[in-house]
Structures are given as C-alpha cells and as structure tokens.
Design an enzyme around this catalytic site. Structure first.
Site, PDB file in Angstrom:
ATOM      1  N   THR A 104      42.064  43.059  42.718  1.00 26.43           N
ATOM      2  CA  THR A 104      41.204  42.032  43.291  1.00 26.43           C
ATOM      3  C   THR A 104      40.828  41.102  42.159  1.00 26.43           C
ATOM      4  O   THR A 104      40.128  41.485  41.221  1.00 26.43           O
ATOM      5  CB  THR A 104      39.944  42.648  43.925  1.00 26.43           C
ATOM      6  OG1 THR A 104      40.349  43.512  44.985  1.00 26.43           O
ATOM      7  CG2 THR A 104      39.033  41.569  44.478  1.00 26.43           C
ATOM      8  N   LYS A 179      40.748  38.717  50.379  1.00 26.42           N
ATOM      9  CA  LYS A 179      39.997  39.850  49.842  1.00 26.42           C
ATOM     10  C   LYS A 179      38.536  39.479  49.599  1.00 26.42           C
ATOM     11  O   LYS A 179      37.639  40.319  49.746  1.00 26.42           O
ATOM     12  CB  LYS A 179      40.639  40.341  48.550  1.00 26.42           C
ATOM     13  CG  LYS A 179      39.976  41.596  47.956  1.00 26.42           C
ATOM     14  CD  LYS A 179      40.048  42.793  48.906  1.00 26.42           C
ATOM     15  CE  LYS A 179      39.282  44.002  48.357  1.00 26.42           C
ATOM     16  NZ  LYS A 179      39.950  44.640  47.221  1.00 26.42           N
ATOM     17  N   LYS A 247      32.074  42.581  39.948  1.00 26.21           N
ATOM     18  CA  LYS A 247      33.075  41.572  39.590  1.00 26.21           C
ATOM     19  C   LYS A 247      33.576  40.826  40.821  1.00 26.21           C
ATOM     20  O   LYS A 247      33.657  39.593  40.833  1.00 26.21           O
ATOM     21  CB  LYS A 247      34.231  42.257  38.859  1.00 26.21           C
ATOM     22  CG  LYS A 247      35.424  41.359  38.561  1.00 26.21           C
ATOM     23  CD  LYS A 247      36.555  41.543  39.573  1.00 26.21           C
ATOM     24  CE  LYS A 247      37.104  42.956  39.562  1.00 26.21           C
ATOM     25  NZ  LYS A 247      38.255  43.105  40.480  1.00 26.21           N
TER      26      LYS A 247
END
Length: 304
Positions: A104, A179, A247
């Site tokens: 990701t 995502k 993150k």
C-alpha cells in the site's frame, strides 16, 4: 506478452513479512519456482525450507525471475526495492519482464514506477491488497490493480492464487487510489467496532453473545467478524501493523487534500491511531485501537 504457467514462469518475491510470506506461499503451492529476498533473511527461512531460492538483493531476484512481486512497508522501501540504480529490481529486469508492487503506497509513486519501467520495456502494476493475515493465509485477499489491462489479464493465474476478489481498477495508480478508499472505510469502521464493544462491556453484556447478534445483522462487517473476537479475547498481535496503518491514513489524507476534499472522519481516525502509537502499541494490530479508547474511559480492557 508472456504466458504465465507454473513450472515455466519464474517468480520473484520481495518482502516476506506477515502478509508476504503467506502470499508467496500461495504461489509456491501452485507450483511456481520462486526466488525470494527480504531485508531480514530469517523471515524468509520458512519459504526457503519449502524450496524457494534466496537472492542477496532485489536486483538479483529480478535477474532470476520473469515476474517480480513485492510487498514491503513504506513508500521509501518501494523506491529502494524497485528504483535503486545499483541494486533495485529494474536494474536486473530483462525486456518483457513484469513487476508488481503489492505494497500500500502512494499513487504518484505507482505512476512513477510504471513510467520508469516502461522506459526499459518492463511492465508495472500496482496491486495493493485487503484481507489481512487471514486473507493472505487462506488465499482470499481482495486485490485492486492499476496498470495496463493486458498485463493485468496476463497475471491473473498469479492473482487468483492469492485472492478471491481480483478487480482491474484502471491506469497506473488506480490500484493505490482504490486501496485508499478501502483504508478510509476500515479506519472509520474500526472506531465503531471498538466503541461498540466498549459500550457493551460497560453495560455488563456478554461480549461473545453480543458479537453473535450484531455480527449477522446490518452492523456486520469484516472487521467486526474477524477482529471483534480478537479484541474480546485480548489478542492484539498484528494482522496489519498500527504503524503501517498510520502510513496509509497519511497517504489518504494527503491525497484528499490534493483533491480538495474534507475528511473529518479520517482525520479523527488519524488522531486516535497516533494516540495508539504514543502509547507504545505501533507494532500491534489495528484493532489495538481498543486499548487507547478504553484508557480514555478509564477502563482496564485487558484485565476486565
């Protein structure tokens, strides 16, 4: 475009952590010869014991592979693994190779990788996944893919080994954008899961009975069904690390600002997960949010 066939197509795999080890294992189960690399070799030992070949750098993985997959931690790791001029994957790829980043990461970096790969006649896909450690072990991940459709279709035998839902999203970067949609849903949904169970506890309810009732109704979700029992049982080992989730939320917030969107729910989730990290739980699973919320209400969740 190459034909993907077990026994013929050589697979390279970089990143053998919580997710990567199981995902690579799914390909090996299908009969693909595999070369692996990980910063800490010990984490690759289970795959090596099963027959994978070790390589000392991402470049050496690429030199021995037709298709190279990677799932690492942060965008800086993606850049190092693929784009490092001396030891990166693209430095070792031959004409016609395919590289797939399943980390990701940032949509802009996915586009940069695609364009850089194109210059050396290599195809690149961004293919982040959802489903956690359970989905990786069971081969039931959701895989969201950006890049050229022909390349996506070529790699379907590999994707189908790892995932149950495999969807082409569009041009390079589209997988990463999708995502971010996924992570936004999870981030705000996890707040609801934890607050609801905290409420149930304070009301004196049987938490397992509560899960049986609400999990099959309109409030049901993957997080509630899969992580709810872990929360109740005080099992906070990571299926996905808090540190990595922070993150992801940061990437989604950055992209939302770039697009002029206000995301107050996601901003709240970011603040709450920063609190989880501040309490020393960055290496626990995302459901460790419960520990921070419980502390705010002066509830000793683990010793209730």
């Amino acid at each position: 475009m190459m034909q993907i066939e077990a026994g013929t197509t050589r697979i390279g795999w970089i990143g053998t952590g919580v997710m990567g080890q199981s995902m690579c294992g799914q390909l090996m189960d299908r009969g693909f010869a595999t070369t692996v690399y990980n910063r800490t070799r010990k984490k690759a030992d289970p795959l090596i014991d099963r027959g994978a070949v070790w390589a000392d750098s991402p470049r050496l993985v690429a030199e021995q592979s037709d298709v190279v997959f990677a799932i690492v931690s942060f965008p800086r790791d993606v850049r190092q693994v693929f784009l490092c001029k001396n030891s990166g994957v693209l430095a070792g790829c031959r004409d016609g190779s395919i590289v797939v980043d399943m980390t990701t990461s940032e949509p802009a970096l996915a586009i940069e990788l695609y364009n850089t790969a194109k210059q050396v006649n290599v195809q690149s896909l961004d293919a982040p996944v959802s489903g956690g450690d359970v989905g990786a072990r069971e081969g039931t991940l959701s895989i969201m893919v950006g890049g050229e459709r022909e390349t996506f279709e070529t790699l379907m035998p590999c994707f189908e080994a790892m995932g149950k839902t495999v969807v082409y999203q569009g041009d390079a970067g589209s997988g990463q954008h999708t995502k971010m949609v996924n992570q936004t849903l999870i981030a705000t949904g996890m707040i609801g899961v934890c607050e609801a169970l905290l409420y149930a506890h304070k009301a004196g309810l049987d938490l397992e009975a509560v899960l049986r009732s609400v999990g099959s109704g309109a409030a049901g979700s993957w997080s509630l069904s899969n992580l709810g029992p872990r929360i109740v049982g005080n099992h906070f080992d990571p299926g996905f690390f808090v540190e990595h989730f922070i993150k992801d939320i940061g990437i989604a917030l950055s992209e939302s600002r770039r697009m002029g969107l206000s995301m107050p729910g996601l901003s709240l989730a970011d603040a709450l997960y920063q609190s989880v990290k501040a309490h020393g739980d960055a290496d626990r699973g995302t459901h460790a949010l419960m520990l921070a919320l419980a502390e705010m209400s002066a509830v000793d969740w683990q010793n209730r």
